[in-house]
Design a protein around this motif. Structure first.
Motif, PDB file in Angstrom:
ATOM      1  N   THR A   9       0.811  -1.219   0.000  1.00 52.38           N
ATOM      2  CA  THR A   9       0.000   0.000   0.000  1.00 52.38           C
ATOM      3  C   THR A   9       0.844   1.268   0.000  1.00 52.38           C
ATOM      4  O   THR A   9       0.423   2.271  -0.527  1.00 52.38           O
ATOM      5  N   GLY A  34      -0.023  -8.423   9.877  1.00 49.95           N
ATOM      6  CA  GLY A  34      -0.735  -7.207   9.482  1.00 49.95           C
ATOM      7  C   GLY A  34      -1.761  -7.556   8.422  1.00 49.95           C
ATOM      8  O   GLY A  34      -2.605  -8.425   8.631  1.00 49.95           O
ATOM      9  N   THR A  35      -1.665  -6.875   7.264  1.00 46.49           N
ATOM     10  CA  THR A  35      -2.536  -7.214   6.133  1.00 46.49           C
ATOM     11  C   THR A  35      -2.235  -8.626   5.655  1.00 46.49           C
ATOM     12  O   THR A  35      -3.120  -9.357   5.221  1.00 46.49           O
ATOM     13  N   GLY A  36      -0.968  -8.992   5.721  1.00 42.92           N
ATOM     14  CA  GLY A  36      -0.548 -10.366   5.461  1.00 42.92           C
ATOM     15  C   GLY A  36       0.259 -10.837   6.655  1.00 42.92           C
ATOM     16  O   GLY A  36       0.381 -10.132   7.658  1.00 42.92           O
ATOM     17  N   GLY A  83      -4.930  -9.379   9.972  1.00 40.51           N
ATOM     18  CA  GLY A  83      -5.935  -8.371  10.313  1.00 40.51           C
ATOM     19  C   GLY A  83      -7.212  -8.552   9.488  1.00 40.51           C
ATOM     20  O   GLY A  83      -8.312  -8.605  10.046  1.00 40.51           O
ATOM     21  N   PRO A  84      -7.100  -8.670   8.155  1.00 39.29           N
ATOM     22  CA  PRO A  84      -8.306  -8.895   7.352  1.00 39.29           C
ATOM     23  C   PRO A  84      -9.041 -10.196   7.702  1.00 39.29           C
ATOM     24  O   PRO A  84     -10.273 -10.241   7.609  1.00 39.29           O
ATOM     25  N   ARG A  88     -13.347  -4.348  12.315  1.00 38.90           N
ATOM     26  CA  ARG A  88     -11.894  -4.180  12.174  1.00 38.90           C
ATOM     27  C   ARG A  88     -11.187  -4.602  13.464  1.00 38.90           C
ATOM     28  O   ARG A  88     -11.678  -4.346  14.562  1.00 38.90           O
ATOM     29  N   ALA A  89     -10.028  -5.222  13.321  1.00 40.43           N
ATOM     30  CA  ALA A  89      -9.308  -5.757  14.483  1.00 40.43           C
ATOM     31  C   ALA A  89      -9.068  -4.688  15.544  1.00 40.43           C
ATOM     32  O   ALA A  89      -9.209  -4.945  16.750  1.00 40.43           O
ATOM     33  N   GLU A  90      -8.752  -3.471  15.092  1.00 41.55           N
ATOM     34  CA  GLU A  90      -8.426  -2.435  16.080  1.00 41.55           C
ATOM     35  C   GLU A  90      -9.646  -1.982  16.890  1.00 41.55           C
ATOM     36  O   GLU A  90      -9.501  -1.318  17.902  1.00 41.55           O
ATOM     37  N   GLY A  97       0.711  -4.544  12.384  1.00 42.20           N
ATOM     38  CA  GLY A  97      -0.431  -3.845  12.961  1.00 42.20           C
ATOM     39  C   GLY A  97      -1.146  -4.625  14.047  1.00 42.20           C
ATOM     40  O   GLY A  97      -1.480  -4.073  15.101  1.00 42.20           O
ATOM     41  N   VAL A  98      -1.404  -5.910  13.806  1.00 41.82           N
ATOM     42  CA  VAL A  98      -2.176  -6.695  14.776  1.00 41.82           C
ATOM     43  C   VAL A  98      -1.437  -6.794  16.111  1.00 41.82           C
ATOM     44  O   VAL A  98      -2.055  -6.813  17.182  1.00 41.82           O
ATOM     45  N   GLN A 153       0.067  -4.580  17.609  1.00 40.55           N
ATOM     46  CA  GLN A 153      -0.150  -3.387  18.439  1.00 40.55           C
ATOM     47  C   GLN A 153      -0.979  -3.756  19.675  1.00 40.55           C
ATOM     48  O   GLN A 153      -0.992  -3.024  20.660  1.00 40.55           O
ATOM     49  N   GLN A 154      -1.709  -4.853  19.574  1.00 40.55           N
ATOM     50  CA  GLN A 154      -2.502  -5.345  20.710  1.00 40.55           C
ATOM     51  C   GLN A 154      -1.536  -6.020  21.688  1.00 40.55           C
ATOM     52  O   GLN A 154      -1.318  -7.240  21.657  1.00 40.55           O
TER      53      GLN A 154
HETATM   54  P1  ADP Z   1       0.553  -3.655   6.351  1.00 42.32           P
HETATM   55  O1  ADP Z   1       0.576  -5.090   6.714  1.00 42.32           O
HETATM   56  O2  ADP Z   1      -0.448  -3.331   5.296  1.00 42.32           O
HETATM   57  O3  ADP Z   1       1.912  -3.087   6.073  1.00 42.32           O
HETATM   58  P2  ADP Z   1      -0.169  -3.211   9.124  1.00 42.32           P
HETATM   59  O4  ADP Z   1       0.962  -4.014   9.644  1.00 42.32           O
HETATM   60  O5  ADP Z   1      -0.535  -1.962   9.857  1.00 42.32           O
HETATM   61  O6  ADP Z   1       0.056  -2.797   7.614  1.00 42.32           O
HETATM   62  O7  ADP Z   1      -1.423  -4.161   9.079  1.00 42.32           O
HETATM   63  C1  ADP Z   1      -2.715  -3.702   8.792  1.00 42.32           C
HETATM   64  C2  ADP Z   1      -3.700  -4.671   9.440  1.00 42.32           C
HETATM   65  O8  ADP Z   1      -3.473  -4.673  10.844  1.00 42.32           O
HETATM   66  C3  ADP Z   1      -5.156  -4.289   9.217  1.00 42.32           C
HETATM   67  O9  ADP Z   1      -5.889  -5.455   8.936  1.00 42.32           O
HETATM   68  C4  ADP Z   1      -5.579  -3.690  10.540  1.00 42.32           C
HETATM   69  O10 ADP Z   1      -6.942  -3.999  10.830  1.00 42.32           O
HETATM   70  C5  ADP Z   1      -4.666  -4.346  11.532  1.00 42.32           C
HETATM   71  N1  ADP Z   1      -4.312  -3.417  12.604  1.00 42.32           N
HETATM   72  C6  ADP Z   1      -3.710  -2.216  12.483  1.00 42.32           C
HETATM   73  N2  ADP Z   1      -3.583  -1.619  13.686  1.00 42.32           N
HETATM   74  C7  ADP Z   1      -4.128  -2.460  14.590  1.00 42.32           C
HETATM   75  C8  ADP Z   1      -4.314  -2.420  16.008  1.00 42.32           C
HETATM   76  N3  ADP Z   1      -3.930  -1.371  16.735  1.00 42.32           N
HETATM   77  N4  ADP Z   1      -4.907  -3.477  16.581  1.00 42.32           N
HETATM   78  C9  ADP Z   1      -5.306  -4.533  15.857  1.00 42.32           C
HETATM   79  N5  ADP Z   1      -5.169  -4.627  14.531  1.00 42.32           N
HETATM   80  C10 ADP Z   1      -4.585  -3.606  13.900  1.00 42.32           C
END
Ligand code: ADP
Ligand code: ZN
Length: 297
Positions: free
Chosen positions: A12, A136-138, A189-190, A199-201, A238-239, A241-242
């Protein structure tokens, strides 16, 4: 001034940075990932601008989404290969960067780059065998094994391993376009969003989503402990972050291994064994710079 360039190439967005290390980033830009021509062109323009300002660019590292061809002896070294991302399959990435800038180019997966960055400046300093996993996304994993990033046949694809999937407790069929309920199909996350409709967040810490997520992440980590023997496992993305997932995952790994791997890192000191990235969300860009430093050697 001598500088190293890094391109963190995500599906992205792209992050381009120049510097000499983790507390020495001189300049950085980010822009959305569009077509290969436009996006790679913008990266090249950024580094040309740095050179025009009088700096010497020593090398560029590219840490890319994939799959990629990281084999320097292959005719398609530096290509993004079979990605489902529209327009990006079979794209020569490192070639045009090298041709335009005339410097050594290091090229690897985003997660191998992040692993190298964590080993150089982050949570894996002083270790020679460790895993960096992003959720994250993957889901992707990079592995440093006895001091070298693991490649072999291609590069690891830790996101697509198979995990036991109990359809009674988790009827979600999985959403990996290649394998349905592989690790990635169950735990990105997806996947969380598709399973729970939110959404996970947005899910609260006591939501059942998190125990299930920790279960899958624990299964995967236990498999990596058994196959790669990492001295540490770093979980980013991203995930992760929890932060409340960490203790759940650590306990899951201990339960699954059931005292079989009898080392203090797992039996006693697991809080220091399964950890967040030391470089936080800078692991990607710094990893690319670490790849550049390796390429310059
Ligand atoms: P990418 O993998 O696209 O580089 P990320 O690592 O941020 O980017 O991943 C995005 C995914 O992580 C999305 O599916 C989003 O819902 C999830 N995500 C982002 N922030 C959080 C959060 N604070 N808690 C849980 N899930 C999160
Ligand atoms: Zn898969």
């Amino acid at each position: 001034m001598d500088l190293f360039g890094g391109i963190e190439a995500g599906g992205t967005k792209f992050v381009c940075a120049v510097g000499n290390g983790s507390d020495d980033i001189v300049d950085e830009v980010r822009f959305p990932t569009t077509t290969p021509e436009e996006t790679i062109g913008k990266a090249i323009d950024f580094f040309r601008g740095i050179v025009a300002e009088g700096a010497t660019l020593r090398a560029v590292g590219i840490a890319s989404f994939g799959p990629v061809d990281p084999n320097p002896r292959s005719p398609t070294w530096g290509y993004i290969t079979s990605t489902p991302k529209s327009g990006w399959a079979n794209v020569n990435f490192a070639g045009p960067v090298q041709a335009a800038l005339g410097v050594p180019v290091g090229f690897d997966t985003d997660v191998n780059g992040a692993a190298l960055g964590e080993g150089t400046w982050g949570a894996a300093q002083g270790l020679d065998t460790f895993v960096y996993l992003t959720v994250g996304t993957g889901i992707g994993g990079g592995a440093m094994v006895e001091g070298r990033l693991l490649h072999g046949l291609m590069h690891t694809e830790m996101g697509h391993i198979r995990l036991p999937h109990d359809y009674e407790t988790d009827p979600f069929p999985g959403n990996c376009p290649f394998h349905d309920d592989c690790f990635e199909g169950l735990a990105t996350g997806p996947a969380i969003e598709a399973r729970w409709g939110q959404r996970a967040e947005m899910l609260p810490p006591d939501h059942p989503a998190w125990a299930l997520e920790a279960h899958y992440l624990g299964l995967a980590c236990a498999n990596f402990v058994l196959t790669l023997c990492p001295q540490r496992i770093i979980l980013g993305g991203g995930v992760m972050q929890q932060a409340h997932l960490f203790p759940l995952i650590r306990r899951e790994v201990q339960t699954l291994l059931n005292d079989y791997v009898r080392v203090p890192e797992i039996l006693r000191d697991i809080d220091a064994y399964i950890v967040p990235p030391g470089l936080g969300n800078r692991a990607g860009a710094l990893g690319a710079i670490a790849l550049a430093m390796q390429a310059a050697e």
